[in-house]
Motif scaffolding. Structure first.
Motif, PDB file in Angstrom:
ATOM      1  N   ILE A 227       0.397  -1.168  -0.225  1.00 51.76           N
ATOM      2  CA  ILE A 227       0.120   0.270   0.051  1.00 51.76           C
ATOM      3  C   ILE A 227       0.539   1.416   0.100  1.00 51.76           C
ATOM      4  N   VAL A 228       0.392   2.105  -0.666  1.00 51.58           N
ATOM      5  CA  VAL A 228       0.849   3.835  -0.195  1.00 51.58           C
ATOM      6  C   VAL A 228      -0.243   4.295   0.293  1.00 51.58           C
ATOM      7  N   ASN A 229      -0.601   4.807   1.367  1.00 52.61           N
ATOM      8  CA  ASN A 229      -1.227   5.748   2.347  1.00 52.61           C
ATOM      9  C   ASN A 229      -0.656   7.224   2.508  1.00 52.61           C
ATOM     10  N   VAL A 230      -1.330   8.622   2.005  1.00 51.68           N
ATOM     11  CA  VAL A 230      -0.574   9.788   2.924  1.00 51.68           C
ATOM     12  C   VAL A 230      -1.967  10.544   2.857  1.00 51.68           C
ATOM     13  N   ILE A 231      -1.551  11.922   3.948  1.00 49.27           N
ATOM     14  CA  ILE A 231      -2.385  12.217   4.353  1.00 49.27           C
ATOM     15  C   ILE A 231      -1.826  13.707   4.718  1.00 49.27           C
ATOM     16  N   LEU A 232      -2.943  14.649   3.475  1.00 47.98           N
ATOM     17  CA  LEU A 232      -2.758  15.547   3.206  1.00 47.98           C
ATOM     18  C   LEU A 232      -3.106  17.039   4.318  1.00 47.98           C
ATOM     19  N   LYS A 237      -2.312  19.662   0.563  1.00 49.38           N
ATOM     20  CA  LYS A 237      -0.778  19.377   0.261  1.00 49.38           C
ATOM     21  C   LYS A 237      -0.275  18.375   0.562  1.00 49.38           C
ATOM     22  N   LEU A 238       0.571  17.178   0.286  1.00 50.75           N
ATOM     23  CA  LEU A 238       0.843  15.698   0.644  1.00 50.75           C
ATOM     24  C   LEU A 238       1.411  16.852   1.826  1.00 50.75           C
ATOM     25  N   VAL A 239       1.600  16.162   2.997  1.00 51.56           N
ATOM     26  CA  VAL A 239       2.077  16.044   4.402  1.00 51.56           C
ATOM     27  C   VAL A 239       2.792  14.956   4.865  1.00 51.56           C
ATOM     28  N   LYS A 240       2.623  13.583   4.127  1.00 52.93           N
ATOM     29  CA  LYS A 240       3.510  12.766   4.847  1.00 52.93           C
ATOM     30  C   LYS A 240       2.833  11.707   4.014  1.00 52.93           C
ATOM     31  N   ALA A 241       3.759  10.756   3.532  1.00 51.16           N
ATOM     32  CA  ALA A 241       3.294   9.196   2.520  1.00 51.16           C
ATOM     33  C   ALA A 241       4.069   7.855   3.643  1.00 51.16           C
ATOM     34  N   VAL A 242       2.998   7.463   3.378  1.00 52.78           N
ATOM     35  CA  VAL A 242       3.615   6.401   3.875  1.00 52.78           C
ATOM     36  C   VAL A 242       3.229   4.300   2.837  1.00 52.78           C
ATOM     37  N   GLU A 252       0.796   2.924  10.961  1.00 52.84           N
ATOM     38  CA  GLU A 252       2.182   4.451  10.766  1.00 52.84           C
ATOM     39  C   GLU A 252       1.486   4.777  10.685  1.00 52.84           C
ATOM     40  N   ILE A 253       0.514   5.170   9.810  1.00 49.96           N
ATOM     41  CA  ILE A 253      -0.394   6.937   9.253  1.00 49.96           C
ATOM     42  C   ILE A 253      -0.510   6.842   9.921  1.00 49.96           C
ATOM     43  N   ILE A 254      -1.704   6.387  10.646  1.00 47.24           N
ATOM     44  CA  ILE A 254      -1.867   6.443  11.524  1.00 47.24           C
ATOM     45  C   ILE A 254      -1.588   7.584  12.600  1.00 47.24           C
ATOM     46  N   LYS A 255      -0.808   7.096  12.976  1.00 44.98           N
ATOM     47  CA  LYS A 255      -0.029   7.823  14.185  1.00 44.98           C
ATOM     48  C   LYS A 255       0.206   9.310  13.394  1.00 44.98           C
ATOM     49  N   TRP A 256       0.518   9.138  12.497  1.00 41.79           N
ATOM     50  CA  TRP A 256       0.344  11.153  12.225  1.00 41.79           C
ATOM     51  C   TRP A 256      -0.413  11.935  12.070  1.00 41.79           C
ATOM     52  N   GLY A 257      -1.462  11.208  11.399  1.00 45.63           N
ATOM     53  CA  GLY A 257      -2.973  11.395  11.417  1.00 45.63           C
ATOM     54  C   GLY A 257      -3.613  11.600  12.637  1.00 45.63           C
ATOM     55  N   LEU A 258      -3.275  10.834  13.914  1.00 46.06           N
ATOM     56  CA  LEU A 258      -3.132  11.487  14.987  1.00 46.06           C
ATOM     57  C   LEU A 258      -2.960  12.706  15.048  1.00 46.06           C
ATOM     58  N   THR A 259      -1.637  13.859  14.457  1.00 45.48           N
ATOM     59  CA  THR A 259      -1.589  14.189  14.851  1.00 45.48           C
ATOM     60  C   THR A 259      -1.846  15.630  14.075  1.00 45.48           C
ATOM     61  N   ILE A 260      -1.945  15.045  12.406  1.00 48.96           N
ATOM     62  CA  ILE A 260      -2.387  16.617  11.608  1.00 48.96           C
ATOM     63  C   ILE A 260      -4.193  16.510  12.000  1.00 48.96           C
ATOM     64  N   ASN A 261      -4.504  15.258  11.909  1.00 46.05           N
ATOM     65  CA  ASN A 261      -5.443  16.142  11.716  1.00 46.05           C
ATOM     66  C   ASN A 261      -6.540  15.527  13.471  1.00 46.05           C
ATOM     67  N   GLY A 262      -6.140  15.568  13.665  1.00 51.04           N
ATOM     68  CA  GLY A 262      -6.288  15.502  15.521  1.00 51.04           C
ATOM     69  C   GLY A 262      -6.796  16.967  16.048  1.00 51.04           C
ATOM     70  N   VAL A 263      -8.058  17.436  16.142  1.00 51.48           N
ATOM     71  CA  VAL A 263      -8.133  19.113  16.056  1.00 51.48           C
ATOM     72  C   VAL A 263      -9.035  18.936  17.995  1.00 51.48           C
ATOM     73  N   LYS A 264      -7.830  20.019  18.669  1.00 51.23           N
ATOM     74  CA  LYS A 264      -8.234  19.605  20.276  1.00 51.23           C
ATOM     75  C   LYS A 264      -9.575  20.980  20.077  1.00 51.23           C
ATOM     76  N   PHE A 265     -10.181  20.405  21.340  1.00 48.77           N
ATOM     77  CA  PHE A 265     -11.486  21.865  21.799  1.00 48.77           C
ATOM     78  C   PHE A 265     -10.984  21.026  23.321  1.00 48.77           C
TER      79      PHE A 265
END
Length: 429
Positions: A227-232, A237-242, A252-265
């Motif tokens: 697989i090739v998975n990315v986060i934008l 714009k492409l931020v991370k590719a795994v 591994e890509i979910i670890k990045w996803g929590l940082t990039i897509n996880g928004v605190k409130f």
């Protein structure tokens, strides 16, 4: 004035500071200096797998499964590097097929294919839409008893590769990984059975869900080699590719996803305005924004989904969803047992929507009020939204209103739950 997307249109809302609970947007992550170098790096250092050009053999037939127009994966940026890897291993372009993993979505048109993949890719390799109704092979049963019906062209290939993006996703938890196989290139019966596994509870942001486990069992049986998975980022714009193994690389890509897509409130809202742009072609895409907003809304509060839903409820499921929407879950399960539902996917979608309707006042601003009402939602014309907000504040000066932008792409993280969420992911990986 606060700008919010309603489809491609931007509306401006006047919400007093004392009433604004939060205005969540995707975290601001800079794209790498070279997106191309990030893709090369990912392909050169795969996770849990040999490099792609070491997996394939000269003369291998290859299918690359790619997502459709309902996703924003920059396929025309990624695919040339995947093809380069394959070519360097002795695989000619004529031995490679691109299969658009539409699942039960409608086919992409020639114009949409050209726009999404670019003229170079269109001219280099054969591209075909998956058909969930025909050209299928029965590969047995999953451990849950689901028949494994899969695209014959995909199954016949020596090597199967999936290229897509990872985002918070209800009811899968996160997109990406084995999801390109199931539901992407599976038969209708298999897709429907899998979706019913997500009908029991909110799954957004969870790593291991019943649907994820079913997908990965399916992939083990069929064979998903790479697989090739990315986060934008918020600018697409492409931020991370795994790249790599469909489970290890996905985690591994979910670890990045929590940082990039996880928004605190900090505090939950009484009313949450959820703008699902750009994932808002129809309600079955836009409703991802309901489950994102649900995480940030007080129980019993109101969620207002801002989406025109230009293609209605769902081009391929609308009639049955409208018929089933008036039924509660127990009735739907009985109808399924009695085999009186023709479109079982529609039943699962109605159960997902029943979940939010049970727990929140659900209001839609879609362009077709009759469809909103048929689906059992309150309707509010987007042009009346400001008047409605002002009236609610007038009735309750302490009312707290939240906004979730790009709600189909972000995971609202309540700060008091943040540590628990992190521990869950670490434990699983």
């Amino acid at each position: 004035m606060i700008p919010v997307h309603f489809g491609k249109k931007i509306i401006k809302l006047d919400i007093p500071d004392e009433n604004l609970c939060f205005n969540l947007k995707r975290n601001n992550f800079q794209a790498p200096e070279s997106e191309e170098d990030e893709i090369r790096r990912a392909l050169e250092v795969p996770v849990g797998s040999k490099r792609l050009k070491e997996i394939v053999q000269k003369g291998s037939s290859v299918v690359i499964m790619v997502d459709d127009r309902t996703r924003k994966t920059p396929q025309k940026l990624i695919l040339p590097f995947v093809l380069e890897e394959l070519n360097s291993a002795g695989v000619d372009d004529s031995q490679i097929k691109l299969v658009i993993a539409t699942g039960t979505h409608r086919d992409m048109t020639k114009e949409e294919i050209l726009e999404r993949f670019g003229e170079d890719i269109v001219n280099r390799v054969e591209i075909q839409n998956h058909n969930c109704h025909s050209n299928l092979v029965n590969k047995g049963l999953t451990r849950r008893g689901t028949r494994i019906l899969v695209n014959k062209n995909v199954l016949d290939a020596d090597i199967r590769i999936a290229v897509g993006a990872s985002l918070p996703h209800h009811p899968t938890g996160w997109s990406g990984g084995a999801k390109m196989l199931l539901p992407g290139v599976a038969g209708t019966e298999t897709v429907n059975a899998m979706h019913l596994l997500g009908a029991t509870e909110a799954q957004l942001g969870k790593v291991l869900t019943p649907m994820r486990e079913e997908m990965e069992d399916f992939a083990k049986e069929v064979g998903l080699h790479f697989i090739v998975n990315v986060i934008l980022n918020e600018k697409n714009k492409l931020v991370k590719a795994v790249s790599g193994h469909f489970i290890h690389a996905h985690r591994e890509i979910i670890k990045w996803g929590l940082t990039i897509n996880g928004v605190k409130f900090r505090k939950k809202a009484d009313i949450t305005l959820s703008s699902s742009f750009p994932f808002d072609y129809d309600l079955t895409q836009a409703d991802k924004g309901m489950f994102s907003a649900e995480r940030a809304t007080k129980p019993g509060g109101e969620i207002i989904l801002l989406s025109p839903c230009e293609e209605g409820i769902a081009p391929t499921h609308e009639e049955e969803m409208c018929r089933l929407a008036r039924h509660d879950d127990s009735t739907l399960w009985k109808m399924l047992d009695d085999d009186v539902i023709g479109d079982r996917f529609a039943a699962s979608e109605c159960m997902y929507l029943n979940y939010v309707k049970r727990n929140y006042k659900m209001t839609l601003t879609m362009n077709q009020p009759m469809l909103a009402n048929m689906m059992g939602f309150y309707y509010l014309a987007v042009d009346d939204l400001q008047k409605y907000i002002s009236k609610r504040i007038e009735l309750d000066r302490n009312l707290k209103i939240g906004i979730v932008n790009n709600s189909g792409e972000i995971l609202p993280v309540w700060e008091i739950e943040e540590e628990t969420s992190s521990l869950q992911l670490e434990d699983i990986i």
